[in-house]
Design a protein around this motif. Structure first.
Motif, PDB file in Angstrom:
ATOM      1  N   PHE A   1       0.832  -1.198   0.000  1.00 19.63           N
ATOM      2  CA  PHE A   1       0.000   0.000   0.000  1.00 19.63           C
ATOM      3  C   PHE A   1       0.873   1.256   0.000  1.00 19.63           C
ATOM      4  O   PHE A   1       0.559   2.265  -0.638  1.00 19.63           O
ATOM      5  CB  PHE A   1      -0.941  -0.023   1.208  1.00 19.63           C
ATOM      6  N   MET A   2       2.022   1.191   0.724  1.00 21.13           N
ATOM      7  CA  MET A   2       2.920   2.340   0.771  1.00 21.13           C
ATOM      8  C   MET A   2       3.548   2.614  -0.599  1.00 21.13           C
ATOM      9  O   MET A   2       3.846   3.761  -0.928  1.00 21.13           O
ATOM     10  CB  MET A   2       4.011   2.138   1.830  1.00 21.13           C
ATOM     11  N   ILE A   3       3.754   1.562  -1.401  1.00 19.05           N
ATOM     12  CA  ILE A   3       4.298   1.798  -2.746  1.00 19.05           C
ATOM     13  C   ILE A   3       3.379   2.775  -3.482  1.00 19.05           C
ATOM     14  O   ILE A   3       3.824   3.742  -4.097  1.00 19.05           O
ATOM     15  CB  ILE A   3       4.406   0.484  -3.564  1.00 19.05           C
ATOM     16  N   GLN A   4       2.081   2.528  -3.370  1.00 15.81           N
ATOM     17  CA  GLN A   4       1.130   3.376  -4.091  1.00 15.81           C
ATOM     18  C   GLN A   4       1.023   4.762  -3.462  1.00 15.81           C
ATOM     19  O   GLN A   4       0.931   5.764  -4.175  1.00 15.81           O
ATOM     20  CB  GLN A   4      -0.250   2.707  -4.143  1.00 15.81           C
ATOM     21  N   LEU A   5       1.046   4.812  -2.131  1.00 16.49           N
ATOM     22  CA  LEU A   5       0.923   6.114  -1.452  1.00 16.49           C
ATOM     23  C   LEU A   5       2.155   6.989  -1.682  1.00 16.49           C
ATOM     24  O   LEU A   5       2.054   8.141  -2.104  1.00 16.49           O
ATOM     25  CB  LEU A   5       0.713   5.900   0.052  1.00 16.49           C
ATOM     26  N   VAL A   6       3.327   6.397  -1.419  1.00 19.32           N
ATOM     27  CA  VAL A   6       4.567   7.157  -1.594  1.00 19.32           C
ATOM     28  C   VAL A   6       4.726   7.519  -3.073  1.00 19.32           C
ATOM     29  O   VAL A   6       5.109   8.637  -3.427  1.00 19.32           O
ATOM     30  CB  VAL A   6       5.780   6.346  -1.081  1.00 19.32           C
ATOM     31  N   GLY A   7       4.403   6.558  -3.935  1.00 23.84           N
ATOM     32  CA  GLY A   7       4.488   6.818  -5.378  1.00 23.84           C
ATOM     33  C   GLY A   7       3.594   7.972  -5.777  1.00 23.84           C
ATOM     34  O   GLY A   7       4.031   8.927  -6.419  1.00 23.84           O
ATOM     35  N   GLN A   8       2.359   7.924  -5.336  1.00 21.14           N
ATOM     36  CA  GLN A   8       1.415   8.959  -5.760  1.00 21.14           C
ATOM     37  C   GLN A   8       1.825  10.356  -5.288  1.00 21.14           C
ATOM     38  O   GLN A   8       1.866  11.306  -6.065  1.00 21.14           O
ATOM     39  CB  GLN A   8       0.004   8.665  -5.254  1.00 21.14           C
ATOM     40  N   TYR A   9       2.157  10.466  -3.998  1.00 18.32           N
ATOM     41  CA  TYR A   9       2.441  11.795  -3.470  1.00 18.32           C
ATOM     42  C   TYR A   9       3.811  12.302  -3.918  1.00 18.32           C
ATOM     43  O   TYR A   9       4.009  13.517  -4.040  1.00 18.32           O
ATOM     44  CB  TYR A   9       2.289  11.808  -1.948  1.00 18.32           C
ATOM     45  N   SER A  10       4.765  11.413  -4.142  1.00 22.21           N
ATOM     46  CA  SER A  10       6.061  11.859  -4.652  1.00 22.21           C
ATOM     47  C   SER A  10       5.904  12.329  -6.099  1.00 22.21           C
ATOM     48  O   SER A  10       6.479  13.327  -6.504  1.00 22.21           O
ATOM     49  CB  SER A  10       7.093  10.725  -4.598  1.00 22.21           C
ATOM     50  N   PHE A  11       5.112  11.599  -6.843  1.00 16.78           N
ATOM     51  CA  PHE A  11       4.848  11.966  -8.241  1.00 16.78           C
ATOM     52  C   PHE A  11       4.185  13.342  -8.299  1.00 16.78           C
ATOM     53  O   PHE A  11       4.558  14.194  -9.110  1.00 16.78           O
ATOM     54  CB  PHE A  11       3.945  10.908  -8.884  1.00 16.78           C
ATOM     55  N   ALA A  12       3.226  13.545  -7.397  1.00 16.70           N
ATOM     56  CA  ALA A  12       2.502  14.818  -7.387  1.00 16.70           C
ATOM     57  C   ALA A  12       3.449  15.981  -7.054  1.00 16.70           C
ATOM     58  O   ALA A  12       3.248  17.100  -7.513  1.00 16.70           O
ATOM     59  CB  ALA A  12       1.358  14.756  -6.385  1.00 16.70           C
ATOM     60  N   ALA A  13       4.488  15.682  -6.253  1.00 18.59           N
ATOM     61  CA  ALA A  13       5.405  16.752  -5.837  1.00 18.59           C
ATOM     62  C   ALA A  13       6.643  16.833  -6.731  1.00 18.59           C
ATOM     63  O   ALA A  13       7.637  17.449  -6.372  1.00 18.59           O
ATOM     64  CB  ALA A  13       5.821  16.517  -4.376  1.00 18.59           C
ATOM     65  N   ARG A  14       6.614  16.198  -7.907  1.00 22.37           N
ATOM     66  CA  ARG A  14       7.806  16.170  -8.779  1.00 22.37           C
ATOM     67  C   ARG A  14       8.148  17.565  -9.293  1.00 22.37           C
ATOM     68  O   ARG A  14       7.288  18.459  -9.313  1.00 22.37           O
ATOM     69  CB  ARG A  14       7.574  15.202  -9.944  1.00 22.37           C
ATOM     70  N   GLN A  15       9.405  17.681  -9.696  1.00 23.34           N
ATOM     71  CA  GLN A  15       9.836  18.958 -10.273  1.00 23.34           C
ATOM     72  C   GLN A  15      10.125  18.750 -11.745  1.00 23.34           C
ATOM     73  O   GLN A  15      11.078  18.074 -12.110  1.00 23.34           O
ATOM     74  CB  GLN A  15      11.059  19.476  -9.505  1.00 23.34           C
ATOM     75  N   GLY A  16       9.262  19.281 -12.567  1.00 24.42           N
ATOM     76  CA  GLY A  16       9.383  19.058 -14.008  1.00 24.42           C
ATOM     77  C   GLY A  16       9.184  17.588 -14.311  1.00 24.42           C
ATOM     78  O   GLY A  16       8.175  17.002 -13.907  1.00 24.42           O
ATOM     79  N   ASP A  17      10.171  16.986 -14.961  1.00 22.87           N
ATOM     80  CA  ASP A  17      10.052  15.579 -15.339  1.00 22.87           C
ATOM     81  C   ASP A  17      10.713  14.657 -14.323  1.00 22.87           C
ATOM     82  O   ASP A  17      10.798  13.457 -14.538  1.00 22.87           O
ATOM     83  CB  ASP A  17      10.738  15.359 -16.700  1.00 22.87           C
ATOM     84  N   THR A  18      11.182  15.234 -13.230  1.00 22.73           N
ATOM     85  CA  THR A  18      11.994  14.445 -12.301  1.00 22.73           C
ATOM     86  C   THR A  18      11.402  14.427 -10.891  1.00 22.73           C
ATOM     87  O   THR A  18      10.990  15.459 -10.361  1.00 22.73           O
ATOM     88  CB  THR A  18      13.424  15.029 -12.229  1.00 22.73           C
TER      89      THR A  18
END
Ligand SMILES: Nc1ncnc2c1ncn2[C@@H]1O[C@H](COP(=O)(O)OP(=O)(O)OP(=O)(O)O)[C@@H](O)[C@H]1O
Ligand SMILES: [Mg+2]
Length: 375
Positions: free
Chosen positions: A258-275
Motif C-alpha cells: 500500500f505504501m508503494i502506491q501512497l509514496v508513489g502517488q504523493y512523490s509523483f505529485a510533488a515532482r519537479q518538471g520531469d523528475t
C-alpha cells in the motif's frame, strides 16, 4: 496533463503488481494440473493493505485467460444466495435454448404469439445443485471446444461472522472436489477474521476442509521489487526518479504494497518538471504516512481490544524491537499475562517475533502512529 499512475485505493489494481510471481505461478499450476490439485482450495491471509484483493483480481485474470467461468464474491451477509443467483444466470446463458411450441395467437395485446416451452426443467435451488448443473454445462462446452476449463470462485474479506454461509460453500466445494469436478476456490481475509474459522472447534467440523486448504500468508515484498513498483510506472510515462530519491522512497515503503502506491502517488505529485527529486519524496512520504494512518492504522487498531492497544502503546516507547518481559513490566502484569497479548497480536499480524522473547511491529509506521495518537 499527465495522470498520476499510482493507485493508492484499496482493491484497485496497481500500475505494476510486484513481488507476487511465486503465488501466481502456484495458481497457474493449480488451474492447469486438473482436479484434485491441493492448491485449488486456497486461503490467503495477510494484514490490511498487503494486497489480498488485488492478488485475487490477478488470480481471476489467470482463470479468465484460461477460459474459466468465474464468480467473484465478498463474504458479506447473503453472499451465498448471490452466488446461487450468479450460477443460475450463467446456467441460463450456457444452457441450450429450450424448444418452443406455438400455442395460440393473442388478440388483446399487440397481436403477439403465445409460446409454451416444450422442455421445461425446474431450475435447481441449492448451491450444490446449481454448481453441479453449471459444471455439467461447462463440461459440455469444453467437450465441444476440446478444452478443459472449470469454475473459479473467489471470496474476499473472509469473516467468521459469515461462518454458516462459509461452511455451506466449503462443504459444497468439498463434495464437488471429491467428485473430481473442475472447481477452484480462492479465499482471502485478514488473519483476525479468518483464524476463528480455522481454529479447532469441536463439533463444527466442515471447517476441517478449510483448515486443510492451501495456505498463503501474504507478506511484505523485497526492496528490489518495491523499487521496480515505484520506478516502472514513472518510466512508462517518460519521466524519471533521481537515484537517491528512489532509494529513499523505496526504504520508506518498508516492503508494504500500500505504501508503494501512497509514496508513489504523493512523490509523483510533488515532482519537479520531469523528475522526482529527493525533495519531492520527502514531501511525498509525509503525506503518505498521514494517509496510511487514516486508512490502515486506525481501522486495524479499532479491531483490537483496549488491552491489546495498551500493549502496542508500550511497545511504541522502544526505538527498535521490544522485549515482551519489559512490556509486561511497563504494563504491570505478569510475563505470562503479557504473553497472551503477544500471541493475540501476532495472530492479528500487528506484531511479529524477531528473536526469543522479542517482538516488533508488523505494519510500517505503526510505532510513529501510536506515538502521535495514543500517548
Ligand atoms: N503487489 C503489489 N504491488 C504494488 N502495489 C500493490 C501490490 N499489492 C497491493 N498493492 C496496492 O496496495 C493497496 C492495497 O491493496 P489491497 O486493496 O489488495 O489490500 P488488501 O490486503 O485487500 O487490504 P484490506 O485487508 O484492507 O482489504 C492498493 O492500492 C494496491 O494497488
Ligand atoms: Mg481487500
Amino acid at each position: 496533463m499527465l495522470k498520476n499512475p499510482f493507485k493508492p485505493t484499496m482493491g484497485m489494481t496497481p500500475p505494476l503488481l510486484v513481488g507476487r510471481e511465486d503465488i501466481l505461478d502456484e495458481v497457474q499450476f493449480a488451474l492447469d494440473n486438473g482436479p484434485g490439485t491441493h492448491e485449488r482450495v486456497t486461503v490467503i491471509t495477510g494484514p490490511r493493505g498487503i494486497g489480498k484483493t488485488v492478488l485475487l483480481n490477478a488470480i481471476e485474470d489467470l482463470a479468465l485467460q484460461r477460459g474459466w467461468v468465474y464468480f467473484s464474491e465478498t463474504a458479506t451477509k447473503g453472499f451465498l444466495p448471490r452466488l446461487i443467483g450468479s450460477a443460475q444466470a450463467k446456467i441460463t446463458e450456457l444452457a441450450p435454448k429450450p424448444k418452443r411450441k406455438l400455442t395460440g395467437l393473442s388478440i388483446s395485446g399487440a397481436g403477439g404469439l403465445d409460446w409454451e416451452n416444450v422442455e421445461h426443467t425446474a431450475s435447481p435451488s441449492s448451491l450444490r445443485e446449481n454448481l453441479t448443473r453449471l459444471l455439467d454445462l461447462i463440461d459440455e462446452t469444453d467437450a465441444k471446444l476440446r478444452q478443459e476449463t472449470g469454475l473459479f470462485i473467489t471470496l474476499d474479506e473472509l469473516h467468521h461472522l459469515q461462518r454458516d454461509e462459509i461452511i455451506e460453500l466449503a462443504t459444497t466445494v468439498q463434495h464437488l472436489i471429491r467428485e473430481s469436478r473442475n472447481i477452484a476456490l480462492f479465499m482471502a481475509g485478514i488473519p483476525g477474521s479468518v483464524k476463528p474459522l480455522l481454529g479447532d472447534n469441536a463439533g463444527r467440523n466442515p471447517i476441517t476442509f478449510l483448515r486443510r486448504a492451501n495456505r498463503v500468508t501474504l507478506g511484505r515484498v523485497d526492496t528490489d521489487f518495491v523499487r521496480e513498483g515505484l520506478a516502472v510506472p514513472v518510466q512508462n510515462l517518460g519521466l524519471r526518479w533521481d537515484e537517491d530519491a528512489l532509494d529513499e522512497a523505496a526504504t520508506a515503503c518498508d516492503g508494504y504494497p500500500f505504501m508503494i502506491q501512497l509514496v508513489g502517488q504523493y512523490s509523483f505529485a510533488a515532482r519537479q518538471g520531469d523528475t522526482i527529486t529527493a525533495a519531492s519524496v520527502r514531501a511525498g512520504i509525509s503525506r503518505a504516512r498521514t494517509k496510511l494512518g487514516q486508512l490502515v492504522h486506525e481501522p486495524a487498531l479499532a479491531d483490537l481490544s483496549e488491552k491489546d492497544r495498551v500493549f502496542l502503546g508500550f511497545m511504541a516507547e522502544d526505538e527498535e524491537d521490544s522485549a515482551v518481559a519489559e512490556i509486561a513490566d511497563r504494563m504491570g502484569v505478569s510475563a505470562q499475562y503479557a504473553n497472551n497479548y503477544r500471541r493475540r497480536l501476532i495472530d492479528a499480524e500487528m506484531i511479529e517475533p524477531t528473536q526469543r522473547g522479542r517482538v516488533k511491529f508488523a505494519l510500517p509506521y505503526l510505532r510513529e502512529y501510536l506515538r502521535e495518537n495514543y500517548s
